[in-house]
Design a protein around this motif. Structure first.
Motif, PDB file in Angstrom:
ATOM      1  N   UNK A  64       0.865  -1.065   0.042  1.00 16.21           N
ATOM      2  CA  UNK A  64      -0.198  -0.088   0.120  1.00 16.21           C
ATOM      3  C   UNK A  64       0.975   1.273   0.150  1.00 16.21           C
ATOM      4  N   UNK A  65       1.988   1.188   0.862  1.00  8.38           N
ATOM      5  CA  UNK A  65       2.851   2.492   0.731  1.00  8.38           C
ATOM      6  C   UNK A  65       3.236   2.650  -0.571  1.00  8.38           C
ATOM      7  N   UNK A  95       3.954   5.267  -5.693  1.00  6.77           N
ATOM      8  CA  UNK A  95       4.025   5.055  -7.247  1.00  6.77           C
ATOM      9  C   UNK A  95       3.295   6.132  -8.012  1.00  6.77           C
ATOM     10  N   UNK A  96       2.211   6.928  -7.287  1.00  5.39           N
ATOM     11  CA  UNK A  96       1.527   7.958  -8.114  1.00  5.39           C
ATOM     12  C   UNK A  96       0.692   7.965  -9.041  1.00  5.39           C
ATOM     13  N   UNK A  97       0.516   6.500  -9.449  1.00  3.15           N
ATOM     14  CA  UNK A  97      -0.549   6.125 -10.360  1.00  3.15           C
ATOM     15  C   UNK A  97      -1.790   6.820 -10.346  1.00  3.15           C
ATOM     16  N   UNK A 100      -0.152  -2.136  -7.476  1.00  9.13           N
ATOM     17  CA  UNK A 100       1.051  -2.663  -7.964  1.00  9.13           C
ATOM     18  C   UNK A 100       0.777  -4.372  -8.143  1.00  9.13           C
ATOM     19  N   UNK A 101      -0.362  -4.770  -7.969  1.00  7.02           N
ATOM     20  CA  UNK A 101      -0.691  -6.226  -8.156  1.00  7.02           C
ATOM     21  C   UNK A 101       0.510  -7.333  -7.520  1.00  7.02           C
ATOM     22  N   UNK A 132       9.581  -1.380 -10.235  1.00  5.66           N
ATOM     23  CA  UNK A 132      10.047  -0.376 -11.063  1.00  5.66           C
ATOM     24  C   UNK A 132      10.208  -1.120 -12.354  1.00  5.66           C
ATOM     25  N   UNK A 133      10.450  -2.287 -12.587  1.00  4.57           N
ATOM     26  CA  UNK A 133      10.906  -3.045 -13.580  1.00  4.57           C
ATOM     27  C   UNK A 133       9.610  -2.889 -14.852  1.00  4.57           C
ATOM     28  N   UNK A 134       8.470  -2.987 -14.166  1.00  2.92           N
ATOM     29  CA  UNK A 134       7.186  -2.967 -14.869  1.00  2.92           C
ATOM     30  C   UNK A 134       6.916  -1.718 -15.412  1.00  2.92           C
ATOM     31  N   UNK A 135       7.527  -1.122 -16.306  1.00  6.08           N
ATOM     32  CA  UNK A 135       7.374   0.150 -16.894  1.00  6.08           C
ATOM     33  C   UNK A 135       6.648  -0.035 -18.271  1.00  6.08           C
TER      34      UNK A 135
END
Length: 415
Positions: free
Chosen positions: A39-40, A45-47, A85-86, A324-327
């Motif tokens: 959650x944090x 992440x800001x999405x 972020x799943x 962060x890899x899933x961009x």
């Protein structure tokens, strides 16, 4: 008004007063840490920042984005952000994410009512168990036809968690379950978009609202559950009832930042040299082909639901445990897009939903997620994951969880 009788409702009501075994409570504590870190990180992440900023109702409940709200609003925001972020836990008995919904509801109601950490934990565990029970009642046909179990079954779990913390009586709780039946929703069509985490937030909010409304005297009919036009019949449920049991001890935690349907495959090829592979054939349970087999994702969210892309990432040295890899850039990288053509996915009904077999140029590798690691090993991996997500704050969160300190725990959640 006297509520109607319902087998599934009776099972769910049993969780309102039941005390879970210690080993199950211990696993739930790990899920609390896992949920908090997700959650944090989801807030950072800001999405969903622009969306969350439009929700301005004030109240006593903590939100991951640093704002505060009433119980319903906070559960909506937290359920969404912690699933953004799943990366949160999954229970394969009903193919859903139980903790993300019920913990979001339980924390919000606990803070609103001045409950203790232990009361919050017990209510969240009761809700998680209820959501798994509902998932089993609905059966695989419900999921296969296109419903998102995290949201549909999760709404009932959030309702039980909220009802336990609100100390609703038997009649009120029964009506709350009936109200949940007319509110529970969520579609798999949202997978790979912002709509998927929103499903979790909406379920958490619906559970809080169902319990809150029942507390004021709003009634419902339990034909909404098992009647000919009820939830089971209209949502492709297959079971007549489900047995009361403690099932959260076998919840599966994620160590790759993508759909849990991909994890057995990724674990199977850990340490395997894939970069020079000419042909990779993934054998998986047929159900996953409609969940996480996007062949040409063009967003980071979509990449989280693609066998071909996560294997391309693994082949090119990407850490699939790194959110962060899933961009979007990764999803569109030419070398990864080209590599995806080497990957084929085949359905194999002889495999369970937790198993995968991967053929890499004739060499076969397999993994079974049902092989639960010892508790100490699981705790270490979850703590390591939490540190990777939120740094040293993970250790402070774990101390607050171990100390049963709800005030401190909530303070640490704000990003």
């Amino acid at each position: 008004m006297k509520p109607n009788s319902s087998k599934i409702a009776d099972t769910l009501l049993a969780y309102l007063d039941a005390d879970a075994p210690k080993d199950v409570r211990d696993v739930m504590r790990l899920s609390v840490l896992d949920w908090a870190a997700c959650g944090i990180a989801g807030a950072l992440d800001g999405t969903f920042a622009a969306w969350a900023s439009t929700l301005t109702a004030q109240g006593p409940a903590t939100r991951f984005d640093g704002e505060r709200g009433d119980a319903a609003q906070a559960s909506l925001v937290n359920g969404t952000l912690s699933h953004a972020l799943d990366y949160d836990d999954t229970h394969f008995a009903h193919i859903g994410h139980p903790s993300v919904v019920v913990l979001s509801a339980a924390l919000a109601v606990a803070e609103t009512r001045g409950a203790t950490f232990n009361q919050m934990l017990a209510a969240a565990l009761a809700g998680a168990e209820a959501s798994v029970a509902v998932g089993l009642w609905l059966g695989r046909a419900h999921y296969q036809i296109g419903y998102h179990q995290t949201a549909t079954a999760g709404t009932f779990g959030a309702t039980i968690a909220a009802a336990r913390l609100m100390e609703l009586d038997h009649g009120q709780s029964t009506h709350a379950i009936g109200l949940a039946a007319t509110m529970a929703s969520g579609l798999k069509a949202q997978f790979g978009t912002m709509g998927k985490p929103l499903n979790a937030g909406l379920a958490a909010r619906a559970g809080v609202e169902a319990a809150s409304w029942a507390a004021t005297g709003v009634t419902s009919s339990l034909s909404a559950l098992e009647g000919p036009l009820g939830y089971g019949a209209t949502h492709h449920g297959t079971a007549e009832s489900v047995v009361f049991a403690w099932r959260m001890g076998s919840v599966s935690h994620k160590f790759h930042a993508c759909c849990h349907g991909l994890h057995a495959t990724l674990e199977a090829v850990r340490g395997v040299e894939l970069a020079r592979a000419e042909r990779i054939v993934v054998h998986t349970h047929p159900r996953w082909l409609s969940v996480c087999n996007q062949t040409a994702p063009d967003t980071g969210l979509g990449a989280k639901f693609s066998y071909a892309h996560v294997l391309a990432m693994a082949a090119h040295g990407f850490d699939t445990g790194d959110i962060a890899a899933f961009s979007d850039a990764c999803a569109c990288a030419p070398d990864l897009v080209a590599f995806r053509k080497r990957v084929k996915v085949r359905a194999d009904a002889d495999l369970s939903e937790m198993q995968a077999r991967v053929d890499v140029d004739g060499e076969v590798y397999a993994h079974d997620l049902d092989a639960t690691p010892p508790f100490a090993q699981r705790q270490t991996r979850i703590q390591d994951k939490a540190r990777a997500l939120v740094g040293a704050r993970a250790d402070d969160l774990w101390q607050a969880i171990q100390a049963d300190d709800l005030t401190r725990f909530a303070q640490l959640l704000t990003s």
